[in-house]
Design a protein around this motif. Structure first.
Motif, short mmCIF file in Angstrom:
data_model
loop_
_atom_site.label_atom_id
_atom_site.label_comp_id
_atom_site.label_asym_id
_atom_site.label_seq_id
_atom_site.Cartn_x
_atom_site.Cartn_y
_atom_site.Cartn_z
N CYS A 11 0.63 -1.07 -0.14
CA CYS A 11 0.07 0.51 -0.29
C CYS A 11 0.66 1.24 -0.12
O CYS A 11 1.57 1.44 0.85
CB CYS A 11 -0.58 -0.25 1.43
N HIS A 12 0.18 2.30 -0.64
CA HIS A 12 1.12 3.32 -1.12
C HIS A 12 0.45 4.62 -0.42
O HIS A 12 0.60 6.37 -0.45
CB HIS A 12 1.96 4.15 -2.86
N CYS A 14 -2.91 5.66 -1.00
CA CYS A 14 -3.16 6.76 -2.46
C CYS A 14 -4.69 7.19 -1.69
O CYS A 14 -5.30 8.34 -1.74
CB CYS A 14 -3.14 5.61 -2.89
N GLY A 15 -5.22 5.93 -0.84
CA GLY A 15 -7.10 6.59 0.38
C GLY A 15 -7.75 6.26 -1.03
O GLY A 15 -9.07 6.56 -1.09
N ASN A 16 -7.75 5.52 -2.22
CA ASN A 16 -9.02 4.77 -3.09
C ASN A 16 -9.59 4.28 -2.42
O ASN A 16 -10.87 4.21 -2.65
CB ASN A 16 -8.27 4.46 -4.21
N CYS A 17 -9.24 2.90 -1.77
CA CYS A 17 -10.20 2.62 -1.15
C CYS A 17 -10.79 3.32 -0.43
O CYS A 17 -12.24 2.51 -0.03
CB CYS A 17 -9.38 0.81 -0.23
N ILE A 46 -6.88 5.88 6.51
CA ILE A 46 -5.74 5.84 6.05
C ILE A 46 -4.35 5.72 7.51
O ILE A 46 -5.04 6.80 7.79
CB ILE A 46 -4.82 6.84 4.65
N VAL A 51 -3.26 2.24 4.47
CA VAL A 51 -4.45 1.23 5.31
C VAL A 51 -4.93 0.69 5.75
O VAL A 51 -3.97 -0.54 6.17
CB VAL A 51 -4.69 0.49 3.96
N CYS A 69 -8.18 -0.17 -6.06
CA CYS A 69 -6.67 -0.32 -5.66
C CYS A 69 -5.60 -0.61 -6.54
O CYS A 69 -5.47 -1.99 -7.16
CB CYS A 69 -6.69 -1.18 -4.11
N VAL A 71 -2.62 -1.51 -6.63
CA VAL A 71 -1.64 -2.68 -6.93
C VAL A 71 -2.00 -3.54 -5.67
O VAL A 71 -0.75 -4.50 -5.02
CB VAL A 71 -0.27 -1.00 -5.22
N ALA A 73 -3.50 -4.38 -3.43
CA ALA A 73 -2.95 -4.51 -1.85
C ALA A 73 -4.12 -5.14 -0.54
O ALA A 73 -4.29 -5.19 -0.09
CB ALA A 73 -2.35 -3.17 -1.55
S1 SF4 Z 1 -5.01 -0.03 0.04
FE1 SF4 Z 1 -4.36 0.70 -2.48
S2 SF4 Z 1 -6.35 1.81 -2.88
FE2 SF4 Z 1 -6.28 1.72 -0.94
S3 SF4 Z 1 -4.65 3.00 0.00
FE3 SF4 Z 1 -3.32 1.36 -0.17
S4 SF4 Z 1 -2.54 1.86 -2.13
FE4 SF4 Z 1 -4.08 2.78 -1.69
#
Ligand code: SF4
Ligand code: SF4
Length: 81
Positions: A11-12, A14-17, A46, A51, A69, A71, A73
């Protein structure tokens, strides 16, 4: 029942999830992209750049977080009772 599995090492943050999850999106601030106003009804948020699952029992298994996501994750398992 559903079991969310996250891989923090991928996980980086990004907050998409967090914003893609329809349960989280019931928080007006998450829906508006500002971030959660409280943790009370959040499945994940996050924390420290990755996450973190808070309330997995609220998950309905829709898979939106997995699709969001970039990546891979997050994984979802269906647990038979
Ligand atoms: S789990 Fe995936 S979508 Fe969620 S914050 Fe991490 S990288 Fe982003
Ligand atoms: S599977 Fe759906 S309900 Fe469950 S955490 Fe992901 S987006 Fe939210």
């Amino acid at each position: 029942m559903y079991s969310l599995k996250v891989y923090p090492e991928r996980c980086h943050g990004c907050g998409n999830c967090v914003v893609a999850c329809p349960v989280n999106a019931q928080d007006a601030d998450v829906f508006g992209g500002k971030g959660p106003s409280s943790d009370e009804k959040l499945i994940m948020r996050i924390e420290n750049g990755v996450v973190t699952v808070l309330k997995p029992e609220l998950c309905g298994g829709c898979g939106a977080c997995i699709e969001a996501c970039p990546v891979d994750a997050i994984e979802l398992e269906i647990i038979k009772k």
